[in-house]
Design a protein around this motif. Structure first.
Motif, PDB file in Angstrom:
ATOM      1  N   PRO A  28     145.043  94.099 119.103  1.00 29.82           N
ATOM      2  CA  PRO A  28     144.781  93.611 117.738  1.00 29.82           C
ATOM      3  C   PRO A  28     145.786  92.974 116.858  1.00 29.82           C
ATOM      4  CG  PRO A  28     145.430  96.119 118.182  1.00 29.82           C
ATOM      5  CD  PRO A  28     145.301  95.175 119.478  1.00 29.82           C
ATOM      6  N   THR A  29     147.171  92.955 117.463  1.00 31.11           N
ATOM      7  CA  THR A  29     147.911  92.368 116.950  1.00 31.11           C
ATOM      8  C   THR A  29     148.842  91.067 117.953  1.00 31.11           C
ATOM      9  OG1 THR A  29     149.801  93.876 117.565  1.00 31.11           O
ATOM     10  CG2 THR A  29     148.856  94.137 115.410  1.00 31.11           C
ATOM     11  N   VAL A  30     149.207  90.104 117.316  1.00 32.55           N
ATOM     12  CA  VAL A  30     149.810  89.270 118.209  1.00 32.55           C
ATOM     13  C   VAL A  30     150.847  88.332 117.308  1.00 32.55           C
ATOM     14  CG1 VAL A  30     147.679  88.519 119.739  1.00 32.55           C
ATOM     15  CG2 VAL A  30     147.983  87.284 117.422  1.00 32.55           C
ATOM     16  N   GLY A  31     151.799  87.478 118.264  1.00 29.51           N
ATOM     17  CA  GLY A  31     152.938  87.047 117.469  1.00 29.51           C
ATOM     18  C   GLY A  31     153.959  86.773 118.526  1.00 29.51           C
ATOM     19  N   GLY A  32     155.109  86.103 117.929  1.00 27.44           N
ATOM     20  CA  GLY A  32     156.109  86.053 118.991  1.00 27.44           C
ATOM     21  C   GLY A  32     156.925  85.054 118.324  1.00 27.44           C
ATOM     22  N   THR A  33     158.288  85.072 119.006  1.00 26.09           N
ATOM     23  CA  THR A  33     159.397  83.977 118.746  1.00 26.09           C
ATOM     24  C   THR A  33     160.068  83.768 120.080  1.00 26.09           C
ATOM     25  OG1 THR A  33     161.274  85.594 118.103  1.00 26.09           O
ATOM     26  CG2 THR A  33     159.789  85.020 116.377  1.00 26.09           C
ATOM     27  N   ALA A  34     160.738  82.701 120.366  1.00 26.41           N
ATOM     28  CA  ALA A  34     161.506  82.608 121.504  1.00 26.41           C
ATOM     29  C   ALA A  34     162.881  82.696 121.213  1.00 26.41           C
ATOM     30  CB  ALA A  34     161.339  81.266 121.944  1.00 26.41           C
ATOM     31  N   SER A  35     163.120  83.182 119.940  1.00 26.85           N
ATOM     32  CA  SER A  35     164.812  83.050 119.554  1.00 26.85           C
ATOM     33  C   SER A  35     165.365  84.477 120.047  1.00 26.85           C
ATOM     34  CB  SER A  35     164.878  82.891 118.024  1.00 26.85           C
ATOM     35  OG  SER A  35     164.235  83.781 117.389  1.00 26.85           O
ATOM     36  N   GLY A  36     164.569  85.394 120.403  1.00 26.95           N
ATOM     37  CA  GLY A  36     165.154  86.720 120.825  1.00 26.95           C
ATOM     38  C   GLY A  36     165.192  87.462 119.329  1.00 26.95           C
ATOM     39  N   GLY A  37     164.875  87.108 118.377  1.00 27.40           N
ATOM     40  CA  GLY A  37     164.970  87.873 116.973  1.00 27.40           C
ATOM     41  C   GLY A  37     163.652  88.744 117.084  1.00 27.40           C
ATOM     42  N   ALA A  38     163.541  89.154 115.948  1.00 25.39           N
ATOM     43  CA  ALA A  38     162.446  90.040 115.769  1.00 25.39           C
ATOM     44  C   ALA A  38     160.789  89.263 115.855  1.00 25.39           C
ATOM     45  CB  ALA A  38     162.135  90.638 114.204  1.00 25.39           C
ATOM     46  N   VAL A  39     160.032  90.130 116.672  1.00 27.03           N
ATOM     47  CA  VAL A  39     158.697  89.376 116.820  1.00 27.03           C
ATOM     48  C   VAL A  39     157.842  89.774 115.687  1.00 27.03           C
ATOM     49  CG1 VAL A  39     156.690  89.671 118.285  1.00 27.03           C
ATOM     50  CG2 VAL A  39     158.960  89.838 119.222  1.00 27.03           C
ATOM     51  N   GLY A  46     139.305  87.784 113.819  1.00 35.60           N
ATOM     52  CA  GLY A  46     137.891  88.078 114.374  1.00 35.60           C
ATOM     53  C   GLY A  46     137.741  86.994 115.665  1.00 35.60           C
ATOM     54  N   PRO A  47     136.516  87.336 116.378  1.00 35.61           N
ATOM     55  CA  PRO A  47     136.073  86.332 117.547  1.00 35.61           C
ATOM     56  C   PRO A  47     136.090  85.060 116.998  1.00 35.61           C
ATOM     57  CG  PRO A  47     134.698  88.432 117.132  1.00 35.61           C
ATOM     58  CD  PRO A  47     135.354  88.503 115.914  1.00 35.61           C
ATOM     59  N   ALA A  48     136.849  84.250 117.697  1.00 33.96           N
ATOM     60  CA  ALA A  48     136.841  82.546 117.590  1.00 33.96           C
ATOM     61  C   ALA A  48     135.812  82.147 118.340  1.00 33.96           C
ATOM     62  CB  ALA A  48     138.213  81.964 117.810  1.00 33.96           C
ATOM     63  N   ALA A  49     135.209  80.923 118.094  1.00 39.27           N
ATOM     64  CA  ALA A  49     134.390  80.198 118.941  1.00 39.27           C
ATOM     65  C   ALA A  49     135.097  79.769 119.962  1.00 39.27           C
ATOM     66  CB  ALA A  49     133.993  78.962 117.902  1.00 39.27           C
ATOM     67  N   ALA A  50     134.210  79.804 121.315  1.00 42.40           N
ATOM     68  CA  ALA A  50     134.885  79.334 122.626  1.00 42.40           C
ATOM     69  C   ALA A  50     135.754  77.972 122.436  1.00 42.40           C
ATOM     70  CB  ALA A  50     133.779  79.518 123.607  1.00 42.40           C
ATOM     71  N   THR A  51     134.966  76.991 121.881  1.00 44.07           N
ATOM     72  CA  THR A  51     135.308  75.818 121.863  1.00 44.07           C
ATOM     73  C   THR A  51     135.425  75.236 120.281  1.00 44.07           C
ATOM     74  OG1 THR A  51     134.012  75.265 123.623  1.00 44.07           O
ATOM     75  CG2 THR A  51     134.724  73.470 122.459  1.00 44.07           C
ATOM     76  N   GLU A  52     136.704  74.771 120.069  1.00 44.07           N
ATOM     77  CA  GLU A  52     136.787  74.196 118.700  1.00 44.07           C
ATOM     78  C   GLU A  52     137.255  72.837 118.811  1.00 44.07           C
ATOM     79  OE1 GLU A  52     139.383  76.960 116.467  1.00 44.07           O
ATOM     80  OE2 GLU A  52     137.970  78.515 116.302  1.00 44.07           O
ATOM     81  N   GLN A  53     137.401  72.205 117.409  1.00 42.67           N
ATOM     82  CA  GLN A  53     138.356  70.863 117.392  1.00 42.67           C
ATOM     83  C   GLN A  53     139.801  71.045 117.640  1.00 42.67           C
ATOM     84  OE1 GLN A  53     136.715  69.003 113.844  1.00 42.67           O
ATOM     85  NE2 GLN A  53     136.310  67.163 115.260  1.00 42.67           N
ATOM     86  N   ALA A  54     140.203  70.032 118.315  1.00 40.63           N
ATOM     87  CA  ALA A  54     141.653  70.133 118.534  1.00 40.63           C
ATOM     88  C   ALA A  54     142.411  69.646 117.283  1.00 40.63           C
ATOM     89  CB  ALA A  54     142.100  69.243 119.687  1.00 40.63           C
ATOM     90  N   PRO A  75     146.011  83.931 114.079  1.00 39.04           N
ATOM     91  CA  PRO A  75     145.683  83.886 115.511  1.00 39.04           C
ATOM     92  C   PRO A  75     144.301  84.209 115.965  1.00 39.04           C
ATOM     93  CG  PRO A  75     147.150  85.475 115.272  1.00 39.04           C
ATOM     94  CD  PRO A  75     147.151  85.091 114.082  1.00 39.04           C
ATOM     95  N   PRO A  76     143.606  83.766 116.930  1.00 41.39           N
ATOM     96  CA  PRO A  76     142.397  84.177 117.323  1.00 41.39           C
ATOM     97  C   PRO A  76     142.511  85.523 118.104  1.00 41.39           C
ATOM     98  CG  PRO A  76     142.834  82.268 118.517  1.00 41.39           C
ATOM     99  CD  PRO A  76     143.949  82.367 117.509  1.00 41.39           C
ATOM    100  N   CYS A  77     141.271  86.178 118.211  1.00 39.46           N
ATOM    101  CA  CYS A  77     141.435  87.345 119.402  1.00 39.46           C
ATOM    102  C   CYS A  77     140.837  86.904 120.553  1.00 39.46           C
ATOM    103  CB  CYS A  77     140.510  88.573 118.406  1.00 39.46           C
ATOM    104  SG  CYS A  77     141.025  89.149 117.083  1.00 39.46           S
ATOM    105  N   THR A  78     140.306  85.744 120.585  1.00 37.82           N
ATOM    106  CA  THR A  78     139.870  85.297 122.096  1.00 37.82           C
ATOM    107  C   THR A  78     140.097  84.116 122.414  1.00 37.82           C
ATOM    108  OG1 THR A  78     137.620  84.287 120.920  1.00 37.82           O
ATOM    109  CG2 THR A  78     137.368  86.622 121.522  1.00 37.82           C
ATOM    110  N   SER A 157     147.023  87.557 123.501  1.00 40.38           N
ATOM    111  CA  SER A 157     148.140  88.218 124.445  1.00 40.38           C
ATOM    112  C   SER A 157     147.284  88.689 125.290  1.00 40.38           C
ATOM    113  CB  SER A 157     148.751  89.226 123.408  1.00 40.38           C
ATOM    114  OG  SER A 157     149.412  90.067 124.427  1.00 40.38           O
ATOM    115  N   ASP A 158     146.182  89.310 125.146  1.00 40.01           N
ATOM    116  CA  ASP A 158     145.507  90.213 126.380  1.00 40.01           C
ATOM    117  C   ASP A 158     145.105  89.387 127.570  1.00 40.01           C
ATOM    118  OD1 ASP A 158     143.484  89.099 124.559  1.00 40.01           O
ATOM    119  OD2 ASP A 158     142.015  90.335 126.005  1.00 40.01           O
ATOM    120  N   LEU A 159     145.039  87.916 127.449  1.00 38.18           N
ATOM    121  CA  LEU A 159     144.650  86.962 128.274  1.00 38.18           C
ATOM    122  C   LEU A 159     146.071  86.070 128.884  1.00 38.18           C
ATOM    123  CD1 LEU A 159     141.428  85.450 127.277  1.00 38.18           C
ATOM    124  CD2 LEU A 159     141.705  87.203 128.869  1.00 38.18           C
ATOM    125  N   GLY A 160     147.295  86.776 128.322  1.00 37.92           N
ATOM    126  CA  GLY A 160     148.623  85.956 128.684  1.00 37.92           C
ATOM    127  C   GLY A 160     149.353  86.976 129.086  1.00 37.92           C
TER     128      GLY A 160
END
Length: 185
Positions: A28-39, A46-54, A75-78, A157-160
């Motif tokens: 239900p939640t996603v996010g992140g940083t690479a800096s080591g700081g707070a996430v 909601g569910p995103a389409a499987a294919t979108e425009q880049a 961020p998308p959930c799928t 996240s759940d697929l990563g």
């Protein structure tokens, strides 16, 4: 092309090989940083389409390293795949041996955490599609690509790496990979 299994296996890349890190239910939640700081966490959209425009800012020049733009939406959930360039060569299917070039970045910021391009323009990552050698979202996102293609793959996240994260990738992170399919055998 240079074949280097350890390229994507370096610190963040080693985690790509651990396919079972995430849970099987959407986070239900996603996010992140690479800096080591707070996430920073955000509720996925909601569910995103499987294919979108880049995003138009991702170059279609396959000789140039692509840049991943920072996201302008939640961020998308799928898993979301978006073809930047549709290839015209052999198609990656389950069981196929493939070689890819890639850039991996954080969805929120576009900050790169790993890229085969940083090790040389001819550096590739070989793996077996559907073989569990890379994270689930990467595996699913490459399936169906044709050689000569470039695809943006947004991985929840759940697929990563799930809630635990790995290396510089914090728990709950949504990731974007821009992948060029170099070969299929």
């Amino acid at each position: 092309m240079t074949r280097r299994r350890t390229a994507l296996l370096a610190l963040p890349a080693a985690a790509l090989l651990v396919a079972g890190c995430g849970s099987s239910t959407p986070s239900p939640t996603v996010g992140g940083t690479a800096s080591g700081g707070a996430v920073a966490t955000t509720t996925c959209q909601g569910p995103a389409a499987a294919t979108e425009q880049a995003p138009p800012s991702i170059t279609d020049d396959l000789s140039a390293e692509p840049e991943v733009p920072a996201a302008q939406t939640p961020p998308p959930c799928t898993l979301v795949v978006a073809d930047v360039v549709v290839g015209d060569g052999p198609v990656a299917e389950s069981g196929s041996q493939v070689e890819v070039k890639y850039v991996g970045a954080f969805y929120d910021t576009g900050e790169v955490f790993d890229a085969s391009w940083q090790r040389g323009a001819d550096e590739t990552l070989p793996f077996t599609v559907g073989g569990g050698q890379v994270i689930e979202g990467f595996d699913q996102g490459v399936a169906g690509m044709a050689v000569g293609g470039r695809r943006a793959i947004t991985i929840p996240s759940d697929l990563g790496y799930g809630d635990r994260g790995q290396g510089p990738i914090p728990g709950g992170a949504t990731l974007v990979f821009v992948v060029d399919l170099v070969s299929v055998s």
